[in-house]
Design an enzyme around this catalytic site. Sequence first.
Site, PDB file in Angstrom:
ATOM      1  N   TRP A 163       0.840  -1.210   0.000  1.00 35.23           N
ATOM      2  CA  TRP A 163       0.000   0.000   0.000  1.00 35.23           C
ATOM      3  C   TRP A 163       0.867   1.250   0.000  1.00 35.23           C
ATOM      4  CZ3 TRP A 163      -3.355  -2.584  -1.935  1.00 35.23           C
ATOM      5  CH2 TRP A 163      -3.805  -3.788  -1.414  1.00 35.23           C
ATOM      6  N   ASP A 164       1.999   1.212   0.703  1.00 37.03           N
ATOM      7  CA  ASP A 164       2.931   2.335   0.637  1.00 37.03           C
ATOM      8  C   ASP A 164       3.431   2.544  -0.790  1.00 37.03           C
ATOM      9  OD1 ASP A 164       3.001   3.300   3.238  1.00 37.03           O
ATOM     10  OD2 ASP A 164       4.569   1.917   3.876  1.00 37.03           O
ATOM     11  N   VAL A 165       3.804   1.457  -1.450  1.00 37.82           N
ATOM     12  CA  VAL A 165       4.312   1.562  -2.815  1.00 37.82           C
ATOM     13  C   VAL A 165       3.225   2.088  -3.753  1.00 37.82           C
ATOM     14  CG1 VAL A 165       5.200   0.257  -4.786  1.00 37.82           C
ATOM     15  CG2 VAL A 165       6.061  -0.220  -2.482  1.00 37.82           C
ATOM     16  N   GLY A 168       2.590   5.752  -3.073  1.00 40.84           N
ATOM     17  CA  GLY A 168       3.631   6.609  -3.620  1.00 40.84           C
ATOM     18  C   GLY A 168       3.473   6.836  -5.111  1.00 40.84           C
TER      19      GLY A 168
END
Length: 415
Positions: A163-165, A168
């Site tokens: 989810w971070d990737v 981003g």
Amino acid sequence: MSASSCQPLAGVRIVEISSFVAVPLAGMTLAQLGAEVIRVDPVGGAADYHRWPLAEGGESIYWAGLNKGKRSVAADIRAPEGQRLVARLIADAGVLITNVAGRQWHSYETLRAERADLIHLEVIGRGDGSTGVDYTVNAATGFPLVTGPASQCEPVNHVLPAWDVSCGLYAVLAIFAALRRRDVTGQGGSIRLPLDDVALATAANLGFLTEVMVNGTQRPRLGNSLFGQYGQNFTSGDGVAFMVVALTGRHFRDLAELTGTAKAVAAVGEALDADFNDEGQRYEHRDVLSGLFATWFRCHTADEVTAALSSSSVLWDRYLSFAEVVEHPRVTANPLFTTLEQPRIGTYLAPGLPMSIDGVHCAPQPAPALGDDTAAVLAEHLGISEQEIAALIQSGAVATGTVHSAAAQELSHRG
């Protein structure tokens, strides 16, 4: 190829105030596309400046990996003087990306008074303003309860901060869209990007949530099987693991032929009244089919398995460790990777942008040390003289790469 081909964002300046993955990844990607990205950190570094893994000397491999090609400014952003300097940098740049939410001094409402066409992107945890990070958002979105062996009762987290990737990269897309709108209309804007919404949208778009809403069914745990298709891991006689996927009828027929089980598969299909030309029925009867294929894998070496699969249409690959991947031609002979001399870390193969532009990958640039560019950025973009910069350093309002540690210690003593 012209220099601009690999730098479509040349001339764009972005200030980044961030920590951890999503926004640093967005800033690095924008920098690799040609933008001047100025990462502003507190004196002494943000929470991710010493995050593991570390090099032998104690420097963060993680931080260096996500901040390639940026410029670094260190400022005392808790103090009014440091805040005013950073606010001036943001107004001069015209774009801010941050996941340090809730700070009035760099809010959209405050900063747009200094620059009406400001583009302000803020990544937050959840849409209601509450906190959330990748692993807590993942826990609350359902994936750990469908990950792992079918017999597993407890949740299983995945290692990749997906989810971070994704967040981003959504942030990069949002900045491109906002720059396009500003170019056309002169209008800036405030962009709010909740990490939780990235996870929820993805889960819904891929059908994980929708199948519950429409069918009232919960996706089961499948181990390493592929939902709705035929895919399974097998182990060769000498202990090498393979992932094998048969998406089409041709893939499946080739798999049965090369494993010598075509007649057995046909007999099983007849006994079960199943049509294995149908992907859904291959999925439903995956366990019995895998039992047939597994014998062949156990009776052959990894090299024999590799040769047989390579001569077929079947989709497959060996499971590799990270240590094996770094020695593989996918890294060593891939134009994505070039030799990077990263100060304080060492020399290694580092990736540029995964896509090529006009046939060329944009090469990676080293990450700065904390505060490396403080003096240069203040001089270039705010017109501050050497004497004024020296006074700011002396007061602790900012720090350079050579003195930030001492300044951080002094500030901590004051606190």
